[in-house]
Scaffold this motif. Structure first.
Motif, PDB file in Angstrom:
ATOM      1  N   CYS A 169     -71.842  14.264  22.378  1.00  0.00           N
ATOM      2  CA  CYS A 169     -71.530  13.823  21.103  1.00  0.00           C
ATOM      3  C   CYS A 169     -70.041  13.743  20.640  1.00  0.00           C
ATOM      4  CB  CYS A 169     -72.312  14.818  19.465  1.00  0.00           C
ATOM      5  SG  CYS A 169     -73.603  14.241  19.984  1.00  0.00           S
ATOM      6  N   GLN A 170     -69.584  12.475  20.219  1.00  0.00           N
ATOM      7  CA  GLN A 170     -68.440  12.563  20.087  1.00  0.00           C
ATOM      8  C   GLN A 170     -68.256  12.978  18.476  1.00  0.00           C
ATOM      9  OE1 GLN A 170     -66.775   8.836  21.470  1.00  0.00           O
ATOM     10  NE2 GLN A 170     -64.673   8.779  19.969  1.00  0.00           N
ATOM     11  N   TRP A 171     -67.370  13.976  18.676  1.00  0.00           N
ATOM     12  CA  TRP A 171     -67.090  14.477  16.679  1.00  0.00           C
ATOM     13  C   TRP A 171     -65.884  14.134  16.418  1.00  0.00           C
ATOM     14  CZ3 TRP A 171     -67.853  19.227  20.567  1.00  0.00           C
ATOM     15  CH2 TRP A 171     -69.737  19.886  20.787  1.00  0.00           C
ATOM     16  N   PHE A 172     -64.143  13.069  16.754  1.00  0.00           N
ATOM     17  CA  PHE A 172     -63.032  13.137  16.465  1.00  0.00           C
ATOM     18  C   PHE A 172     -63.211  11.533  17.073  1.00  0.00           C
ATOM     19  CE2 PHE A 172     -62.802  17.385  17.219  1.00  0.00           C
ATOM     20  CZ  PHE A 172     -62.793  18.323  16.022  1.00  0.00           C
ATOM     21  N   TYR A 173     -62.786  10.535  16.149  1.00  0.00           N
ATOM     22  CA  TYR A 173     -62.485   9.269  16.546  1.00  0.00           C
ATOM     23  C   TYR A 173     -61.011   8.587  15.554  1.00  0.00           C
ATOM     24  CZ  TYR A 173     -62.919   4.490  16.592  1.00  0.00           C
ATOM     25  OH  TYR A 173     -62.777   3.359  16.718  1.00  0.00           O
ATOM     26  N   ASP A 174     -60.208   8.400  16.196  1.00  0.00           N
ATOM     27  CA  ASP A 174     -58.902   8.045  16.188  1.00  0.00           C
ATOM     28  C   ASP A 174     -59.036   6.540  15.124  1.00  0.00           C
ATOM     29  OD1 ASP A 174     -57.538  10.577  16.462  1.00  0.00           O
ATOM     30  OD2 ASP A 174     -57.382  10.379  18.533  1.00  0.00           O
ATOM     31  N   CYS A 175     -59.002   6.531  13.995  1.00  0.00           N
ATOM     32  CA  CYS A 175     -59.031   4.701  13.734  1.00  0.00           C
ATOM     33  C   CYS A 175     -57.769   4.464  13.606  1.00  0.00           C
ATOM     34  CB  CYS A 175     -59.609   5.026  11.935  1.00  0.00           C
ATOM     35  SG  CYS A 175     -58.875   3.043  11.155  1.00  0.00           S
ATOM     36  N   GLU A 176     -58.248   2.645  14.315  1.00  0.00           N
ATOM     37  CA  GLU A 176     -56.802   1.860  14.582  1.00  0.00           C
ATOM     38  C   GLU A 176     -56.139   1.696  13.804  1.00  0.00           C
ATOM     39  OE1 GLU A 176     -57.966  -0.194  17.836  1.00  0.00           O
ATOM     40  OE2 GLU A 176     -58.296   1.415  18.830  1.00  0.00           O
ATOM     41  N   GLY A 177     -56.936   1.632  12.874  1.00  0.00           N
ATOM     42  CA  GLY A 177     -56.220   0.608  11.166  1.00  0.00           C
ATOM     43  C   GLY A 177     -55.342   1.894  10.855  1.00  0.00           C
ATOM     44  N   CYS A 178     -55.657   2.958  10.309  1.00  0.00           N
ATOM     45  CA  CYS A 178     -55.119   3.905   9.407  1.00  0.00           C
ATOM     46  C   CYS A 178     -54.545   5.065   9.981  1.00  0.00           C
ATOM     47  CB  CYS A 178     -55.089   4.126   8.535  1.00  0.00           C
ATOM     48  SG  CYS A 178     -57.130   5.172   8.002  1.00  0.00           S
ATOM     49  N   GLY A 179     -54.742   5.836  11.414  1.00  0.00           N
ATOM     50  CA  GLY A 179     -54.230   6.800  12.121  1.00  0.00           C
ATOM     51  C   GLY A 179     -54.811   7.968  11.505  1.00  0.00           C
ATOM     52  N   ALA A 180     -56.142   7.407  10.212  1.00  0.00           N
ATOM     53  CA  ALA A 180     -57.297   8.829  10.612  1.00  0.00           C
ATOM     54  C   ALA A 180     -57.770   8.996  11.148  1.00  0.00           C
ATOM     55  CB  ALA A 180     -58.224   7.956   8.936  1.00  0.00           C
ATOM     56  N   VAL A 181     -58.545  10.910  11.423  1.00  0.00           N
ATOM     57  CA  VAL A 181     -59.184  11.292  12.406  1.00  0.00           C
ATOM     58  C   VAL A 181     -60.878  10.936  11.890  1.00  0.00           C
ATOM     59  CG1 VAL A 181     -59.899  13.147  14.207  1.00  0.00           C
ATOM     60  CG2 VAL A 181     -57.179  12.324  13.941  1.00  0.00           C
ATOM     61  N   LEU A 182     -61.501  10.544  11.732  1.00  0.00           N
ATOM     62  CA  LEU A 182     -63.245  10.569  11.662  1.00  0.00           C
ATOM     63  C   LEU A 182     -63.454  11.925  12.425  1.00  0.00           C
ATOM     64  CD1 LEU A 182     -63.595   6.797  11.559  1.00  0.00           C
ATOM     65  CD2 LEU A 182     -62.606   7.840   9.657  1.00  0.00           C
ATOM     66  N   LYS A 183     -63.667  12.424  11.669  1.00  0.00           N
ATOM     67  CA  LYS A 183     -65.094  13.901  12.241  1.00  0.00           C
ATOM     68  C   LYS A 183     -66.567  13.459  11.318  1.00  0.00           C
ATOM     69  CE  LYS A 183     -60.890  16.577  11.587  1.00  0.00           C
ATOM     70  NZ  LYS A 183     -60.936  17.635  10.923  1.00  0.00           N
ATOM     71  N   PRO A 184     -67.235  14.054  11.735  1.00  0.00           N
ATOM     72  CA  PRO A 184     -69.201  13.349  11.243  1.00  0.00           C
ATOM     73  C   PRO A 184     -68.605  14.175   9.837  1.00  0.00           C
ATOM     74  CG  PRO A 184     -69.140  14.962  13.480  1.00  0.00           C
ATOM     75  CD  PRO A 184     -67.768  14.670  13.101  1.00  0.00           C
ATOM     76  N   LYS A 185     -69.905  14.100   9.074  1.00  0.00           N
ATOM     77  CA  LYS A 185     -70.320  14.125   8.129  1.00  0.00           C
ATOM     78  C   LYS A 185     -71.189  15.243   8.117  1.00  0.00           C
ATOM     79  CE  LYS A 185     -70.000   9.044   5.672  1.00  0.00           C
ATOM     80  NZ  LYS A 185     -71.222   8.768   5.017  1.00  0.00           N
ATOM     81  N   ALA A 186     -71.231  16.120   6.836  1.00  0.00           N
ATOM     82  CA  ALA A 186     -71.991  17.272   6.926  1.00  0.00           C
ATOM     83  C   ALA A 186     -73.754  16.746   7.101  1.00  0.00           C
ATOM     84  CB  ALA A 186     -72.138  18.067   5.621  1.00  0.00           C
ATOM     85  N   GLY A 187     -74.205  17.297   8.415  1.00  0.00           N
ATOM     86  CA  GLY A 187     -75.505  17.707   8.599  1.00  0.00           C
ATOM     87  C   GLY A 187     -75.491  16.191   9.311  1.00  0.00           C
ATOM     88  N   ASP A 188     -74.280  15.167  10.012  1.00  0.00           N
ATOM     89  CA  ASP A 188     -75.039  14.272  11.375  1.00  0.00           C
ATOM     90  C   ASP A 188     -73.957  14.896  12.237  1.00  0.00           C
ATOM     91  OD1 ASP A 188     -75.606  12.474   9.589  1.00  0.00           O
ATOM     92  OD2 ASP A 188     -74.014  11.494   9.734  1.00  0.00           O
ATOM     93  N   CYS A 189     -74.689  14.510  13.753  1.00  0.00           N
ATOM     94  CA  CYS A 189     -74.218  15.238  14.533  1.00  0.00           C
ATOM     95  C   CYS A 189     -73.047  14.864  15.587  1.00  0.00           C
ATOM     96  CB  CYS A 189     -75.200  15.149  15.589  1.00  0.00           C
ATOM     97  SG  CYS A 189     -75.744  13.515  16.260  1.00  0.00           S
ATOM     98  N   CYS A 190     -72.412  13.649  15.039  1.00  0.00           N
ATOM     99  CA  CYS A 190     -71.251  12.883  15.397  1.00  0.00           C
ATOM    100  C   CYS A 190     -70.582  11.394  14.403  1.00  0.00           C
ATOM    101  CB  CYS A 190     -71.715  12.169  16.997  1.00  0.00           C
ATOM    102  SG  CYS A 190     -72.911  10.699  16.711  1.00  0.00           S
ATOM    103  N   VAL A 191     -69.561  10.961  14.663  1.00  0.00           N
ATOM    104  CA  VAL A 191     -69.255  10.266  14.223  1.00  0.00           C
ATOM    105  C   VAL A 191     -69.525   8.697  14.703  1.00  0.00           C
ATOM    106  CG1 VAL A 191     -66.291  10.885  14.226  1.00  0.00           C
ATOM    107  CG2 VAL A 191     -67.500   9.577  16.107  1.00  0.00           C
ATOM    108  N   TYR A 192     -70.966   8.402  15.336  1.00  0.00           N
ATOM    109  CA  TYR A 192     -71.698   7.353  15.699  1.00  0.00           C
ATOM    110  C   TYR A 192     -72.842   7.466  14.228  1.00  0.00           C
ATOM    111  CZ  TYR A 192     -69.232   6.027  19.491  1.00  0.00           C
ATOM    112  OH  TYR A 192     -67.535   5.848  20.420  1.00  0.00           O
TER     113      TYR A 192
END
Length: 73
Positions: A29-52
């Motif tokens: 699972c991919q738990w973190f993702y760096d947005c290339e647009g604004c630099g935000a680090v995306l994390k899964p929402k509560a109850g989801d296993c990954c950023v996808y």
């Protein structure tokens, strides 16, 4: 016959709306993702296993295979 999971998903940043086509990993699972647009680090929402599962157009391969909401426990 087993259906192969879809591996391409478009991740969309909830902060800036930047979207990018990504290939999902099949072995983790991919738990973190760096947005290339604004630099935000995306994390899964509560109850989801990954950023996808939270921000993608397609759920991750393990969820596609199991049909359940979580895949990594």
């Amino acid at each position: 016959m087993t259906t192969q999971p879809e591996l391409i998903s478009v991740l969309t940043c909830p902060s800036c709306g930047h979207a990018k086509v990504e290939t999902m990993p099949t072995d983790a699972c991919q738990w973190f993702y760096d947005c290339e647009g604004c630099g935000a680090v995306l994390k899964p929402k509560a109850g989801d296993c990954c950023v996808y599962c939270s921000y993608g157009t397609v759920a991750c391969p393990p969820v596609q295979a199991s049909g359940s909401k979580g895949c990594c426990g």
